[in-house]
Design a protein around this motif. Structure first.
Motif, PDB file in Angstrom:
ATOM      1  N   GLU A 176       0.996  -1.271   0.008  1.00  0.00           N
ATOM      2  CA  GLU A 176       0.015   0.077  -0.058  1.00  0.00           C
ATOM      3  C   GLU A 176       0.830   1.450   0.015  1.00  0.00           C
ATOM      4  N   ALA A 177       2.007   1.290   0.718  1.00  0.00           N
ATOM      5  CA  ALA A 177       2.714   2.455   0.756  1.00  0.00           C
ATOM      6  C   ALA A 177       3.532   2.666  -0.576  1.00  0.00           C
ATOM      7  N   ALA A 178       3.674   1.414  -1.507  1.00  0.00           N
ATOM      8  CA  ALA A 178       4.252   1.732  -2.565  1.00  0.00           C
ATOM      9  C   ALA A 178       3.149   2.345  -3.780  1.00  0.00           C
ATOM     10  N   ALA A 179       2.036   1.821  -3.424  1.00  0.00           N
ATOM     11  CA  ALA A 179       0.916   2.577  -4.185  1.00  0.00           C
ATOM     12  C   ALA A 179       0.568   3.840  -3.956  1.00  0.00           C
ATOM     13  N   VAL A 180       0.901   4.274  -2.855  1.00  0.00           N
ATOM     14  CA  VAL A 180       0.907   5.765  -2.352  1.00  0.00           C
ATOM     15  C   VAL A 180       1.955   6.507  -2.967  1.00  0.00           C
ATOM     16  N   VAL A 181       3.097   6.055  -3.033  1.00  0.00           N
ATOM     17  CA  VAL A 181       4.131   6.546  -3.641  1.00  0.00           C
ATOM     18  C   VAL A 181       4.124   6.841  -5.084  1.00  0.00           C
ATOM     19  N   LEU A 194      11.536   2.093   5.755  1.00  0.00           N
ATOM     20  CA  LEU A 194      10.272   1.635   6.025  1.00  0.00           C
ATOM     21  C   LEU A 194      10.123   0.551   7.146  1.00  0.00           C
ATOM     22  N   GLY A 195       9.587   0.399   8.208  1.00  0.00           N
ATOM     23  CA  GLY A 195       9.235  -0.419   9.194  1.00  0.00           C
ATOM     24  C   GLY A 195       8.032  -0.152   9.941  1.00  0.00           C
ATOM     25  N   LEU A 263       6.863   4.606   7.168  1.00  0.00           N
ATOM     26  CA  LEU A 263       5.691   3.488   6.657  1.00  0.00           C
ATOM     27  C   LEU A 263       4.520   4.074   7.234  1.00  0.00           C
ATOM     28  N   ARG A 264       4.459   4.461   8.515  1.00  0.00           N
ATOM     29  CA  ARG A 264       2.958   4.866   9.129  1.00  0.00           C
ATOM     30  C   ARG A 264       2.685   6.198   8.433  1.00  0.00           C
ATOM     31  N   LYS A 265       3.656   7.040   8.194  1.00  0.00           N
ATOM     32  CA  LYS A 265       3.224   8.281   7.382  1.00  0.00           C
ATOM     33  C   LYS A 265       2.802   8.372   5.919  1.00  0.00           C
TER      34      LYS A 265
END
Length: 284
Positions: A176-181, A194-195, A263-265
């Motif tokens: 999901e983080a990758a999709a956001v970026v 990322l953790g 990652l949380r951000k």
């Protein structure tokens, strides 16, 4: 804006495509070696293009018209830097606006065997003309799913990480983080460490396994060489066993205890707890 994902039939790549679909991104291109493995994605409107990391001409064809690209690190150990460089050069020639690469925490000085090719790829990226972002993905809680049945059955989780902490998260969190970026602005030139929010020792991980299964599980620490020998005895190929034991020993030094909060951000929420991932794995 056309967004492409390499290795889209793999565990992480497929989850990234799913996350892009949820975010309404499009058009979405899935780059795979075997299109049959993503026939279901094609039925949902994802454009499937065939290419392997080692085939420069096929990769360049696959990147035609692509604006943003996720380069999911390959799995052919020993060949990955050259293969990743092939994709990076193709992205330059295709005029990709942003290339996002999945790396490992602290790649520049991470002592893990597994970090070597990530470090080499980042060095190639640093000299590349294509704008890029590096996602230094920490450990997936799913990495422990293979050991979960035996740990529950025997009551013992074996490893060589001592009291080192792992800031893990679910594979879907990293996807999901990758999709956001890939779908938002302001990420070019950034390196994200990322953790997850949980920072667990292996004793904590054993406790999470116990909580998920309802059976008592404790952690038994072994010297790195002994752990590698045990993994090999269990049927894991020697080179892979050494790499896994080496990763545990490095974990003991804190290399995967990521505290950046990146990652949380990116997610805008808390990361998935280990116990939830283990429970899902047990329920299959």
């Amino acid at each position: 804006m056309t967004v492409a994902v390499t290795g889209a039939s793999g565990q992480l790549g497929r989850l990234v495509v799913e996350a892009l679909i949820r975010r309404g991104a499009g058009p979405i291109v899935a780059i795979v070696r075997d299109p049959a493995k993503v026939a279901d994605l094609a039925e949902r409107g994802v454009e499937v293009r065939q290419a392997s990391y080692a085939d420069a001409e096929a990769v360049e064809r696959a990147l035609t018209g692509v604006d943003r690209l996720l380069l999911v690190s390959g799995n052919e150990f020993g060949a990955r830097v050259d293969q990743h460089a092939t994709v990076i050069r193709a992205a330059e020639r295709a005029g990709v606006d942003l290339l996002v690469y999945t790396s490992i925490p602290g790649a520049e000085d991470n002592p893990m065997i597994l970090a070597e090719e990530h470090r080499g790829t980042e060095e190639v990226l640093a000299k590349a003309a294509v704008p890029h972002t590096v996602l230094r993905n920490g450990w997936y809680w799913e990495n422990y799913a293979g050991a979960l049945p035996a740990a529950v059955a025997s009551g013992v989780l074996y490893g060589a990480a001592g009291t080192g902490r792992v800031a893990g998260a679910a594979r879907a969190d990293y996807a999901e983080a990758a999709a956001v970026v890939l779908t938002t602005e302001g990420h070019a030139g950034r390196i994200y460490e990322l953790g997850g929010d949980e920072r667990l020792t292996y004793s904590d991980i054993a406790q999470a396994m116990s909580q998920a299964s309802g059976a008592p599980v404790r952690y038994q620490n072994l010297p790195g060489d002994d752990y590698a020998a045990a993994l090999e005895k269990a049927g894991i190929p020697a080179a892979h066993a050494r790499a896994l034991a080496d990763a545990d020993v490095a974990i003991g030094t804190g290399v995967l205890d990521v505290t950046s909060g990146d990652l949380r951000k990116l997610l805008g929420r808390s990361t998935t707890p280990a116990v939830e991932v283990f429970r899902a794995a047990l329920n299959g």
